[in-house]
Structures are given as C-alpha cells and as structure tokens.
Scaffold this motif. Structure first.
Motif, short mmCIF file in Angstrom:
data_model
loop_
_atom_site.label_atom_id
_atom_site.label_comp_id
_atom_site.label_asym_id
_atom_site.label_seq_id
_atom_site.Cartn_x
_atom_site.Cartn_y
_atom_site.Cartn_z
N PHE A 10 41.25 19.22 -15.98
CA PHE A 10 41.55 17.85 -16.38
C PHE A 10 42.89 17.34 -15.84
O PHE A 10 42.91 16.34 -15.11
CB PHE A 10 41.39 17.69 -17.90
CG PHE A 10 39.95 17.73 -18.33
CD1 PHE A 10 39.24 16.56 -18.57
CD2 PHE A 10 39.26 18.94 -18.42
CE1 PHE A 10 37.90 16.58 -18.93
CE2 PHE A 10 37.92 18.98 -18.78
CZ PHE A 10 37.23 17.80 -19.02
N PRO A 11 44.01 18.02 -16.15
CA PRO A 11 45.25 17.52 -15.52
C PRO A 11 45.22 17.65 -14.00
O PRO A 11 45.82 16.82 -13.31
CB PRO A 11 46.35 18.41 -16.15
CG PRO A 11 45.66 19.58 -16.72
CD PRO A 11 44.27 19.14 -17.07
N ALA A 12 44.50 18.65 -13.48
CA ALA A 12 44.42 18.79 -12.02
C ALA A 12 43.66 17.61 -11.41
O ALA A 12 44.08 17.00 -10.43
CB ALA A 12 43.75 20.11 -11.65
N SER A 13 42.55 17.26 -12.04
CA SER A 13 41.74 16.15 -11.53
C SER A 13 42.50 14.83 -11.65
O SER A 13 42.46 13.98 -10.75
CB SER A 13 40.42 16.08 -12.30
OG SER A 13 39.71 14.91 -11.96
N ASP A 14 43.20 14.66 -12.76
CA ASP A 14 43.97 13.42 -12.95
C ASP A 14 45.09 13.28 -11.92
O ASP A 14 45.61 12.18 -11.72
CB ASP A 14 44.54 13.34 -14.37
CG ASP A 14 43.44 13.10 -15.41
OD1 ASP A 14 42.30 12.78 -15.00
OD2 ASP A 14 43.72 13.21 -16.61
#
Lengths: 340, 340
Positions: B18-22
């Motif tokens: 999630f933080p990586a994709s964001d």
C-alpha cells in the motif's frame, strides 16, 4: 505500629487506609471541607460512599473541624488533596504540624515559574507554600494505581520518592503488603513530573480514540503512534529537568491504564470526535480535569525555556498541540509528521 | 519510481504494497510455498484473501516458482517471512540476489548463540545465514503496525533501522506517505531486539488479564505493574546489548497495542486463567506463536551470560518466569516482589 493521619477523604487518600490498616497502624481519616458528607456517613456506619465499601479496621473518621485532634501525636501525615487544593493544604494543614513530622503527598500536579522552572508538588510545598525558611520532609507516591483496586488488595506497583533514603525505607515499611509493591527512589523530579504529565498525555492519546470513532472504526496504529510520542516527550521533559529514565516507566504504565478509563481519556475522546474544548467540557459538566493546568503550565514553561534557549519546544509537538487545542481554541490536527 | 519485490504474501508483507503503491512503485508480490492459495486468488481477481481486500494498483502477484522473474531488475527486496522462515529465505532467496541489492526485513525475532550473544534477524542473516564472507545491506522495520490498518491508510509510526544512513533515507523516501511515518535510526540492536521482545512480554502482561478473569474482574493495577516491568526489562536488555533508550519506545507502544489483541495476548490470558502451557496450546490449535522461541532464546542467552558474569538474570524476573512457565511446566506465580 504508627498513628497515620490522612487529610483528604477522596478516593486515593481513603484507599491508603487499606495497606496502612493491613500493617496494623491506627489511621485517622480527616475530610477536607469538601468531604463533609463522606465523613458523616463514615461516622454513622463506617461506609465510604465514594469508594462504595466500608473502611478496614483501625480507621477513625474526623471532620475537618477536628483536625487538631487528628494530628495530635501522629507519626505520619498523608496529603490526600487534589492539585487545586495544595495552597489550602499548605495554609491550613502544614502550618499546624511540627517540622519533623514526615509528610507523604499523593497529589499529582506541576507548578511553573516565570523563568520556565517546573516544580512538582512536593518541591512546590517546600519552595513556595511554606513560611519563609521552613522546610519539611515531603515525600510523594506515584505510579499506576486505581484506588478501588488498591482497596480490593489487588497487586499494585508504585514508586515512592523523596530526598532522604532512610525516610523512604521507613515509609515503605509502613505500607508494604503482599499486594502493595513499593519502590523507593530519590528521583523526585523524574517520578512526580512524569506521573503528572501522563494525565496531560492521556488526553493526547485519547484524541486517536475519538478520531477513530468519528470514522466508525476501532484503530490501534494511530493510538500507538500517539502513545509512543507521549512516552518520548515525557522522557525528554524528565531528562531536561534532571530526572531519570527509570522513573518514566511508572508514568508509562500509568498512561497505559489511564487511557482505558478515566476523565482525561473522556476529554481527549470528545476532542478527537470533533468537539471544541468548550463543547467537550459541556459534555461532562463538573468534571475535574487535572490535565488542563498540567498541559497549560508545562507548555508555558517550555515556551519560556525555548525563548531563553534552554529547551527546544519543537521537540514536544504533541504537548504543543494539546496546548493549542485547550488554550487557543485550535481544532484537532495531530502533527504526525513532527513525531519522533 | 522503483521496482520492489516482496517475498512473503502474508499480512505484513502484503500490507507493504500500500505505501509502496501510493509512492508510484511497481510491486512484485511473491508467495512463499505456504502462500500458493493467496497468489492463485490474486492472479484471478486481485483479491487478497488474508487481508480481505484487493491490492492497490501496480501490484503483480507471482508464485514462488516465478521468483527469478520477480527478482529480475528489482531495486529493493522485502523479506516478508515469519521468523521460522528465515533459514528458508536465506537459502532460497538471498542466495539468488546480487550483493548490492538493498534488503528490507519485516521479520521479528531473535537468535541466540552458545556464548549468550543475542542476534536480531538482520544481523543473524549477515553473520550466520549467508555464504561465508558474503555481506548484504539488510535493513529492518519495527514498531506498532497492525497490517490491516496500514492497508486502510491509517496513521502509523515505525522505525527503520540499518547500518547505513543514506540507505535508510533512501528506503524512507520509497515508502513515506501522509499516513506512514518513518523514523530512520542506526540502532539496529535496539529496535530489532525490543520489538522482538515485546511479543514475549505481551504474553507476560496478558497473564494479568487471565488472572483477573479467573477472579471475575477486570483489573488495571496488576496489568499496569506487569506492563511497567516489561518496559523495564526491555530497556535493560537493550542497554545490555548496546542499544538505545529511544528505540525501546517503539516496542513500548507496540506492546501497548499487542496486548489489546493478537495471538500472544491469547496465550498469556489462557495461562493466567490457570491452563498449563500445553493446555493453552490446545485451546488455540495451529496458532503460530513467535513469542515462544523469543522467550526461550532470550532466557537461554541471559542465563548463559549470568553464568559468565556478563549479565544479571535476576534483573529479568518476568522473562525468567515466562521461561519457567513455557519451558519447565511451572504454574503461573508472578514474582511481583522482584519487580523494579
């Protein structure tokens, strides 16, 4: 066995009757002018209306008007007043005792001075509240202790702090039981300041409970983030004032239980839900919040020290935000990015 | 934007998507042999069955058999395996990567050596698990983070530790978002050991929950006493290993949330209720308890150091008691008097 006089018949003052009684002491429980009804009922049938239970053996209730009689010949005086009662206590009780009577304070609070000095209660008594030149042995107790649980003789661990180690060990001997565990320490500033600050930070951590409620969820991560920042700032403040890391552990575990219940949590939760400070106070009329003066005074002292270059207020973003909410009408907007 | 390969499609490994994709990265999520079903479903309709939600954009699932393809050209490898999987990870994954690929481990655990040395996972990889003479940049992450809440983009504060500060700041830049707050630190031992130990101490604090349940009450004081002792022993261990006080704050807030839920709390509660360790395990069949090897190894290392005179195991009464309960079949008999 000793004669112990407790002034203040609220929850915590009265709870001290239990370990004291279990040690065989004679206890004289004196009400303040606010405690008249509690004392009346105790005199009638020994039932403590606020604690919801009878007092243990060897406890005698006294009205405030009977204070002189209650102080006569006692070996230990316990100050069981809330923080807004310390001036009253100094003026009306400490003024009447001999200089060599040991005093144990259970009040949590902080006073600040114009130069940014922060004084815990026991030091405030000796530096500001007594007649000039007078000095008493004022010790204090701090740590996670829900008073009803102490009355139920549940395991409780607290720190006992003061300047003189012999006095601390004597005090410990007066109260230690199989369930009441007492650690003496000379780190007065560390214990008293951190246990006072945990009331302030309980409001801070509870902001996340209110914010989550607003979102219809029970969330752990934001609460944990605030909890960590609270511990960090308590440590920082204690180190700044010359106290020790170990002492902050009592405040940390105290914060842990305070968040699960208590008045300061209610306030923080209401603020987190989006109420202004004034609206939150209206939701809980009559609630005595020791956190408010603590937040206000600690922030004022740190702001002053920041100006003087003796502290960096930016290292206390959570305290600063609590002060903005309470004293400047700011909405909740947690400075997550400044944590660390 | 980077290509990030995550090996381990369990809760925490997958949550890192999630933080990586964001941050706009391409993410390759590789299942271990245990994650075949999760990957099959992800390939079918992008739904992560364990997290109970779809993965964010730019995430591609890979079976373990497709590992080589998933590693090709990636700039960062995340080790998302549980602690019992680290030998497997070293042998099957780390053996295939170039020496200059940055690795981020999210595994919590400790290994002990015959002389009483305690090694956190990232150091264990470099000292014991790799081919002789080989050295990788293995960094790790620790702190209070319930994986589902990270996926829901709730505020989360963690520490990122490793030996090289530039690498840590690069890693921070890969993951930082408005909700994921990352503090880099070079105190590897402090962060990794304390966040591992908090799993052990969550069992310890939860003993009080079980004991209170047995008495038909919800009690705060005993829990707070254990919480304080847990923090005290984590600090002591971290200081003994050369780590810093600040790092233990992450483990303290992690302990705070772990006690409210989670597997280790269940175990401690069952033990506190009076079940033996074996009976408690039977109550929760199939439960993976990372706390058990951590308690066992930390106690073994401290006992060894005590023999060698390089540590005082008596300063860890709660850990010692947990070890007695789990490895010697002892009944719960909390050493309250030894706390402090």
């Amino acid at each position: 066995m000793s004669i112990i006089t407790i002034v203040g018949a609220g929850m915590m003052g009265s709870a001290m009757c239990f370990p004291a009684s279990d040690n065989g002491h004679q206890i004289r429980l004196v009400g303040t002018p606010y405690d008249q009804e509690i004392i009346r009922r105790l005199k009638e049938d020994n039932f403590h209306a606020k604690l919801g239970m009878p007092l243990p053996p060897r406890c005698t209730p006294f009205y405030y008007e009977e204070l002189d009689q209650a102080l006569k010949g006692c070996q230990l005086l316990i100050a069981g007043v809330p923080s807004f009662g310390i001036d009253w206590f100094a003026e009306n009780v400490l003024s009447r005792i001999p200089d060599d009577l040991v005093v144990l304070s259970i009040t949590k609070g902080l006073e600040d001075e114009p130069d940014g000095t922060l004084l815990p209660i026991s030091l405030a008594y000796n530096r500001k509240k007594l007649a000039p030149g007078r000095r008493l042995s004022i010790n204090s107790i701090g740590g996670p202790c829900i008073s009803q649980e102490l009355c139920q003789r549940k395991h409780t661990s607290v720190a006992l702090c003061g300047e003189d180690l012999d006095t601390l060990y004597w005090l410990k001997s007066q109260f230690i039981t199989t369930y009441y565990h007492i650690q003496p320490t000379q780190d007065v500033v560390g214990i008293e300041c951190s246990v006072a600050m945990k009331n302030a930070y309980a409001v801070g951590v509870a902001l996340a409970i209110g914010l989550a409620k607003q979102q219809g969820a029970a969330l752990s991560n934001p609460q944990a983030s605030l909890f960590g920042q609270a511990v960090r700032e308590m440590l920082r403040l204690v180190h700044l004032l010359g106290g020790q890391t170990d002492s902050v552990i009592y405040a940390t575990s105290d914060l842990y239980v305070t968040i699960n219940s208590g008045r300061n949590r209610k306030l923080g939760e209401a603020l987190g839900e989006g109420l202004s400070f004034q609206e939150a106070l209206q939701r809980y009329p009559g609630l005595t919040l020791e956190s408010i003066p603590i937040i206000t005074r600690a922030a004022r002292a740190l702001r002053k020290r920041h100006e003087l270059g003796t502290a960096n207020f930016n290292k206390f973003p959570l305290l600063r935000h609590l002060d903005e909410i309470i004293n400047q009408g700011a909405p909740v907007h947690i400075p997550w990015n400044e944590f660390g």
